[in-house]
Design an enzyme around this catalytic site. Sequence first.
Site, PDB file in Angstrom:
ATOM      1  N   ILE A   1      36.576  53.607 -70.994  1.00 41.45           N
ATOM      2  CA  ILE A   1      36.753  52.265 -71.551  1.00 41.45           C
ATOM      3  C   ILE A   1      36.536  52.247 -73.072  1.00 41.45           C
ATOM      4  O   ILE A   1      37.001  51.326 -73.756  1.00 41.45           O
ATOM      5  CB  ILE A   1      35.797  51.285 -70.836  1.00 41.45           C
ATOM      6  CG1 ILE A   1      36.312  49.866 -70.906  1.00 41.45           C
ATOM      7  CG2 ILE A   1      34.380  51.394 -71.365  1.00 41.45           C
ATOM      8  CD1 ILE A   1      35.596  48.903 -69.962  1.00 41.45           C
TER       9      ILE A   1
ATOM     10  N   HIS B   1      29.993  62.644 -63.921  1.00 44.14           N
ATOM     11  CA  HIS B   1      31.322  62.486 -64.511  1.00 44.14           C
ATOM     12  C   HIS B   1      31.550  63.584 -65.524  1.00 44.14           C
ATOM     13  O   HIS B   1      30.649  63.955 -66.267  1.00 44.14           O
ATOM     14  CB  HIS B   1      31.515  61.113 -65.165  1.00 44.14           C
ATOM     15  CG  HIS B   1      30.405  60.690 -66.072  1.00 44.14           C
ATOM     16  ND1 HIS B   1      29.169  60.284 -65.598  1.00 44.14           N
ATOM     17  CD2 HIS B   1      30.324  60.597 -67.425  1.00 44.14           C
ATOM     18  CE1 HIS B   1      28.386  59.960 -66.617  1.00 44.14           C
ATOM     19  NE2 HIS B   1      29.059  60.156 -67.740  1.00 44.14           N
TER      20      HIS B   1
HETATM   21  P1  AMP Z   1      27.849  59.249 -70.453  1.00 42.47           P
HETATM   22  O1  AMP Z   1      27.136  58.915 -71.717  1.00 42.47           O
HETATM   23  O2  AMP Z   1      28.222  60.703 -70.376  1.00 42.47           O
HETATM   24  O3  AMP Z   1      27.091  58.773 -69.223  1.00 42.47           O
HETATM   25  O4  AMP Z   1      29.231  58.502 -70.515  1.00 42.47           O
HETATM   26  C1  AMP Z   1      29.508  57.293 -69.839  1.00 42.47           C
HETATM   27  C2  AMP Z   1      30.909  56.895 -70.234  1.00 42.47           C
HETATM   28  O5  AMP Z   1      31.344  55.886 -69.350  1.00 42.47           O
HETATM   29  C3  AMP Z   1      31.046  56.352 -71.653  1.00 42.47           C
HETATM   30  O6  AMP Z   1      31.978  57.146 -72.379  1.00 42.47           O
HETATM   31  C4  AMP Z   1      31.554  54.915 -71.429  1.00 42.47           C
HETATM   32  O7  AMP Z   1      32.477  54.506 -72.414  1.00 42.47           O
HETATM   33  C5  AMP Z   1      32.201  55.033 -70.053  1.00 42.47           C
HETATM   34  N1  AMP Z   1      32.294  53.781 -69.297  1.00 42.47           N
HETATM   35  C6  AMP Z   1      31.314  52.888 -69.053  1.00 42.47           C
HETATM   36  N2  AMP Z   1      31.776  51.894 -68.288  1.00 42.47           N
HETATM   37  C7  AMP Z   1      33.075  52.165 -68.012  1.00 42.47           C
HETATM   38  C8  AMP Z   1      34.098  51.512 -67.273  1.00 42.47           C
HETATM   39  N3  AMP Z   1      33.888  50.343 -66.626  1.00 42.47           N
HETATM   40  N4  AMP Z   1      35.324  52.085 -67.225  1.00 42.47           N
HETATM   41  C9  AMP Z   1      35.564  53.236 -67.869  1.00 42.47           C
HETATM   42  N5  AMP Z   1      34.637  53.906 -68.578  1.00 42.47           N
HETATM   43  C10 AMP Z   1      33.410  53.383 -68.660  1.00 42.47           C
END
Ligand code: AMP
Length: 125
Positions: free
Chosen positions: A40, A110
């Site tokens: 996102i 992820h």
């Molecule tokens: P991390 O810091 O590795 O846990 O990364 C989490 C990622 O999730 C970040 O890059 C956010 O931008 C992404 N994120 C959070 N909420 C969403 C969402 N609803 N859809 C897509 N990506 C998301």
Amino acid sequence: MPVDATLGYDDSNIFARILRGEIPNKTVYQDDWALAFHDINPQAPIHILVIPKGAYVSWDDFSERASDAEIAGFVRAVGKVARDLDLVSPGYRLLANTGINSHQEVPHLHVHLFGGKALGPMLAR
Ligand code: AMP
């Protein structure tokens, strides 16, 4: 806020909600084992998140508890997304944050897949 990856799986995390269909996402690929969708808040021209469909907090949690079929399916899905997006020739980067020092924000495993430009040094200096 970074999460403590030792706290166990929290079923209310945002990716669990995406997997349950409670929150929309921009899907690029899915199969029995994995879902891949656009981040996102993209940090590169191409920024995809690939998540396993099972409830795992992190890479170490997944590698310890997931079945061989889940692990194979997830790893194959990451590679398939890279190939499908034509990232093999120009190159791409995979990243999986775990826990506080890595600034993991979402406590569902992820893999970030970055591409679409020269990505610079591996870590901020
Ligand atoms: P991390 O810091 O590795 O846990 O990364 C989490 C990622 O999730 C970040 O890059 C956010 O931008 C992404 N994120 C959070 N909420 C969403 C969402 N609803 N859809 C897509 N990506 C998301």
